[in-house]
Design a protein around this motif. Structure first.
Motif, PDB file in Angstrom:
ATOM      1  N   ASP A  29       0.875  -1.183   0.000  1.00 18.91           N
ATOM      2  CA  ASP A  29       0.000   0.000   0.000  1.00 18.91           C
ATOM      3  C   ASP A  29       0.912   1.234   0.000  1.00 18.91           C
ATOM      4  N   THR A  30       1.196   1.789  -1.186  1.00 25.49           N
ATOM      5  CA  THR A  30       2.166   2.890  -1.235  1.00 25.49           C
ATOM      6  C   THR A  30       1.569   4.197  -0.712  1.00 25.49           C
ATOM      7  N   GLY A  31       0.230   4.342  -0.783  1.00 19.23           N
ATOM      8  CA  GLY A  31      -0.412   5.518  -0.185  1.00 19.23           C
ATOM      9  C   GLY A  31      -0.128   5.561   1.314  1.00 19.23           C
ATOM     10  N   TYR A  85       3.155   7.238   1.979  1.00 17.59           N
ATOM     11  CA  TYR A  85       3.064   8.708   1.927  1.00 17.59           C
ATOM     12  C   TYR A  85       2.364   9.237   3.175  1.00 17.59           C
ATOM     13  N   ARG A  86       1.366   8.496   3.642  1.00 17.54           N
ATOM     14  CA  ARG A  86       0.648   8.925   4.843  1.00 17.54           C
ATOM     15  C   ARG A  86       1.559   8.849   6.072  1.00 17.54           C
ATOM     16  N   ALA A  87       2.385   7.807   6.139  1.00 15.69           N
ATOM     17  CA  ALA A  87       3.290   7.658   7.284  1.00 15.69           C
ATOM     18  C   ALA A  87       4.281   8.828   7.322  1.00 15.69           C
ATOM     19  N   GLU A 103      -3.202  16.780   4.394  1.00 14.76           N
ATOM     20  CA  GLU A 103      -1.816  17.285   4.355  1.00 14.76           C
ATOM     21  C   GLU A 103      -0.885  16.433   3.483  1.00 14.76           C
ATOM     22  N   SER A 104      -1.331  15.206   3.156  1.00 18.23           N
ATOM     23  CA  SER A 104      -0.450  14.309   2.390  1.00 18.23           C
ATOM     24  C   SER A 104      -0.111  14.879   1.016  1.00 18.23           C
ATOM     25  N   ARG A 105      -0.906  15.839   0.541  1.00 19.81           N
ATOM     26  CA  ARG A 105      -0.627  16.374  -0.803  1.00 19.81           C
ATOM     27  C   ARG A 105       0.729  17.073  -0.855  1.00 19.81           C
ATOM     28  N   VAL A 156      11.043  13.002  -1.147  1.00 20.83           N
ATOM     29  CA  VAL A 156      10.224  11.935  -0.557  1.00 20.83           C
ATOM     30  C   VAL A 156       9.901  10.894  -1.630  1.00 20.83           C
ATOM     31  N   ARG A 157       9.526  11.341  -2.801  1.00 17.35           N
ATOM     32  CA  ARG A 157       9.141  10.396  -3.858  1.00 17.35           C
ATOM     33  C   ARG A 157      10.322   9.495  -4.222  1.00 17.35           C
ATOM     34  N   ARG A 158      11.519  10.096  -4.301  1.00 18.33           N
ATOM     35  CA  ARG A 158      12.705   9.317  -4.654  1.00 18.33           C
ATOM     36  C   ARG A 158      12.949   8.218  -3.616  1.00 18.33           C
ATOM     37  N   GLY A 165      -1.152   2.405  -5.953  1.00 17.40           N
ATOM     38  CA  GLY A 165      -0.786   3.807  -5.743  1.00 17.40           C
ATOM     39  C   GLY A 165      -1.248   4.687  -6.888  1.00 17.40           C
ATOM     40  N   ARG A 166      -0.380   5.626  -7.262  1.00 13.82           N
ATOM     41  CA  ARG A 166      -0.711   6.530  -8.376  1.00 13.82           C
ATOM     42  C   ARG A 166       0.284   6.385  -9.534  1.00 13.82           C
ATOM     43  N   ASP A 167       1.523   5.974  -9.168  1.00 11.87           N
ATOM     44  CA  ASP A 167       2.635   5.997 -10.132  1.00 11.87           C
ATOM     45  C   ASP A 167       3.319   4.646 -10.242  1.00 11.87           C
ATOM     46  N   GLN A 168       2.653   3.601  -9.789  1.00  5.81           N
ATOM     47  CA  GLN A 168       3.342   2.305  -9.733  1.00  5.81           C
ATOM     48  C   GLN A 168       3.604   1.723 -11.121  1.00  5.81           C
ATOM     49  N   GLN A 211     -10.955  17.719  -6.109  1.00  2.00           N
ATOM     50  CA  GLN A 211      -9.728  18.516  -5.964  1.00  2.00           C
ATOM     51  C   GLN A 211      -8.503  17.604  -5.972  1.00  2.00           C
ATOM     52  N   ARG A 212      -8.634  16.462  -5.268  1.00  2.27           N
ATOM     53  CA  ARG A 212      -7.495  15.535  -5.192  1.00  2.27           C
ATOM     54  C   ARG A 212      -7.178  14.962  -6.567  1.00  2.27           C
ATOM     55  N   ASP A 213      -8.233  14.625  -7.335  1.00  4.73           N
ATOM     56  CA  ASP A 213      -8.006  14.109  -8.701  1.00  4.73           C
ATOM     57  C   ASP A 213      -7.228  15.141  -9.511  1.00  4.73           C
ATOM     58  N   ARG A 258      -5.379  17.593  -8.528  1.00  7.44           N
ATOM     59  CA  ARG A 258      -4.005  17.764  -8.045  1.00  7.44           C
ATOM     60  C   ARG A 258      -3.123  16.585  -8.444  1.00  7.44           C
ATOM     61  N   ASP A 259      -3.658  15.366  -8.268  1.00  8.35           N
ATOM     62  CA  ASP A 259      -2.872  14.164  -8.593  1.00  8.35           C
ATOM     63  C   ASP A 259      -2.537  14.131 -10.080  1.00  8.35           C
ATOM     64  N   GLU A 260      -3.483  14.607 -10.921  1.00  4.22           N
ATOM     65  CA  GLU A 260      -3.253  14.554 -12.364  1.00  4.22           C
ATOM     66  C   GLU A 260      -2.316  15.664 -12.841  1.00  4.22           C
ATOM     67  N   ALA A 261      -2.359  16.794 -12.125  1.00  8.35           N
ATOM     68  CA  ALA A 261      -1.585  17.957 -12.592  1.00  8.35           C
ATOM     69  C   ALA A 261      -0.197  18.031 -11.974  1.00  8.35           C
ATOM     70  N   ARG A 262       0.085  17.141 -11.005  1.00  8.40           N
ATOM     71  CA  ARG A 262       1.365  17.196 -10.298  1.00  8.40           C
ATOM     72  C   ARG A 262       2.526  17.210 -11.289  1.00  8.40           C
ATOM     73  N   ALA A 263       3.502  18.085 -11.052  1.00  4.01           N
ATOM     74  CA  ALA A 263       4.634  18.177 -11.982  1.00  4.01           C
ATOM     75  C   ALA A 263       5.453  16.893 -11.937  1.00  4.01           C
TER      76      ALA A 263
HETATM   77  O1  C5P Z   1      -4.106   6.439  -1.751  1.00  3.96           O
HETATM   78  P1  C5P Z   1      -3.997   7.298  -0.518  1.00  3.96           P
HETATM   79  O2  C5P Z   1      -5.192   8.191  -0.310  1.00  3.96           O
HETATM   80  O3  C5P Z   1      -3.687   6.514   0.723  1.00  3.96           O
HETATM   81  O4  C5P Z   1      -2.744   8.253  -0.788  1.00  3.96           O
HETATM   82  C1  C5P Z   1      -2.265   9.156   0.186  1.00  3.96           C
HETATM   83  C2  C5P Z   1      -1.509  10.287  -0.491  1.00  3.96           C
HETATM   84  O5  C5P Z   1      -0.343   9.816  -1.164  1.00  3.96           O
HETATM   85  C3  C5P Z   1      -2.315  11.057  -1.549  1.00  3.96           C
HETATM   86  O6  C5P Z   1      -2.018  12.437  -1.423  1.00  3.96           O
HETATM   87  C4  C5P Z   1      -1.782  10.509  -2.875  1.00  3.96           C
HETATM   88  O7  C5P Z   1      -1.859  11.489  -3.887  1.00  3.96           O
HETATM   89  C5  C5P Z   1      -0.349  10.196  -2.538  1.00  3.96           C
HETATM   90  N1  C5P Z   1       0.201   9.062  -3.281  1.00  3.96           N
HETATM   91  C6  C5P Z   1       1.132   9.313  -4.270  1.00  3.96           C
HETATM   92  N2  C5P Z   1       1.716   8.274  -4.932  1.00  3.96           N
HETATM   93  C7  C5P Z   1       1.413   6.993  -4.625  1.00  3.96           C
HETATM   94  C8  C5P Z   1       0.456   6.721  -3.615  1.00  3.96           C
HETATM   95  C9  C5P Z   1      -0.137   7.793  -2.971  1.00  3.96           C
HETATM   96  O8  C5P Z   1       1.425  10.473  -4.568  1.00  3.96           O
HETATM   97  N3  C5P Z   1       2.024   5.995  -5.264  1.00  3.96           N
END
Ligand code: C5P
Length: 234
Positions: free
Chosen positions: A32-34, A37-39, A92-94, A102-104, A123-126, A175-177, A179-184
């Motif tokens: 669970d990669t989300g 990010y939450r941790a 705040e996770s955004r 962090v991503r690296r 996740g989003r980028d797996q 809003q989250r969609d 942001r997630d789609e527009a992230r650089a």
């Molecule tokens: O999926 P979940 O809601 O648990 O994700 C928490 C946060 O981590 C969100 O802000 C999401 O955009 C980000 N995330 C990410 N890349 C991933 C998984 C989650 O940027 N692979």
């Protein structure tokens, strides 16, 4: 690197539940990669650093220890499985998701998990960045309205839904969609070779069964004899 199935998609599409059950069916590890990010978000909130300051985040992510034993999330020796599911951490996770350092670091951790075991990773980028050579890639979506209903039910089940309206959750999801789609860095999008699954109106088991069939087909195509032998011996 072992075999990896990736499940990417927007918030509330049911990725975690589906990925966990698919992993159970296959006998693979669920990642669970989300939750990672939450941790990091919880660690950052606790430490009081500016969540938009890149060098503070870089220092933080190097100094913490996050582990994911089955079904749990631990930060520096403490079980934080429930603490990372609050509205505040979600919101705040955004900032954390926008941080290149962090991503690296999380990408390295994610790849390390798949070094010695087969993994279903959500996740989003797996499928796009972390595991571009994944065995099977899925992109799981559902309508924003359905995702909002599921999210609210989820909050309520955790005793957190009080005072939160469906409209408010829907606005947040949209809003989250966006942001997630527009992230650089690491924007959310389906990999070119992802199988797209729209779960609107589908039950969890139906989605999992469909994905399991796709994985079975991929295994058969990759190694027809091994799959046939496994089916005969069952
Ligand atoms: O999926 P979940 O809601 O648990 O994700 C928490 C946060 O981590 C969100 O802000 C999401 O955009 C980000 N995330 C990410 N890349 C991933 C998984 C989650 O940027 N692979």
């Amino acid at each position: 690197m072992r075999r990896v199935v990736t499940i990417d998609g927007p918030a509330g599409a049911g990725k975690s539940t589906v990925a966990r059950r698919l992993a159970d069916r296959l006998g693979w590890r669920f990642l669970d990669t989300g939750a990672m990010y939450r941790a990091v978000t919880l660690a950052a909130l606790r430490s009081g650093i500016d969540l938009t300051d890149e060098s503070s985040l870089e220092g933080l992510v190097e100094s913490i220890r996050v582990s994911l034993p089955p079904g749990e999330v631990w930060l520096d020796g403490q079980d934080i499985s429930d603490l990372i599911r609050t509205v505040e951490v979600t919101e705040e996770s955004r900032h954390i998701a926008d941080s290149p350092s962090v991503r690296r670091r999380l990408m390295e951790w994610q790849r390390a998990v798949a070094n010695d075991q087969d993994v279903v990773s959500e996740g989003r980028d797996q499928g796009t960045l972390v595991f571009p050579d994944a065995f099977v890639k899925f992109y799981l979506t559902a309508s924003a309205e359905e995702r909002a209903r599921r999210r609210l039910a989820d909050y309520r089940a955790r005793g957190q839904g009080e005072g939160i309206s469906l409209d408010c959750v829907l606005r947040d999801i949209r809003q989250r969609d966006a942001r997630d789609e527009a992230r650089a860095i690491a924007p959310m999008r389906p990999a070119d070779d992802a199988i797209q699954v729209d779960s609107t109106g589908m039950g969890i088991e139906e989605v999992v069964a469909r994905m399991a069939e796709d994985v079975r087909r991929a295994r058969r195509d990759a190694d027809p004899e091994a799959v046939a032998a496994a089916e005969v011996s069952r």
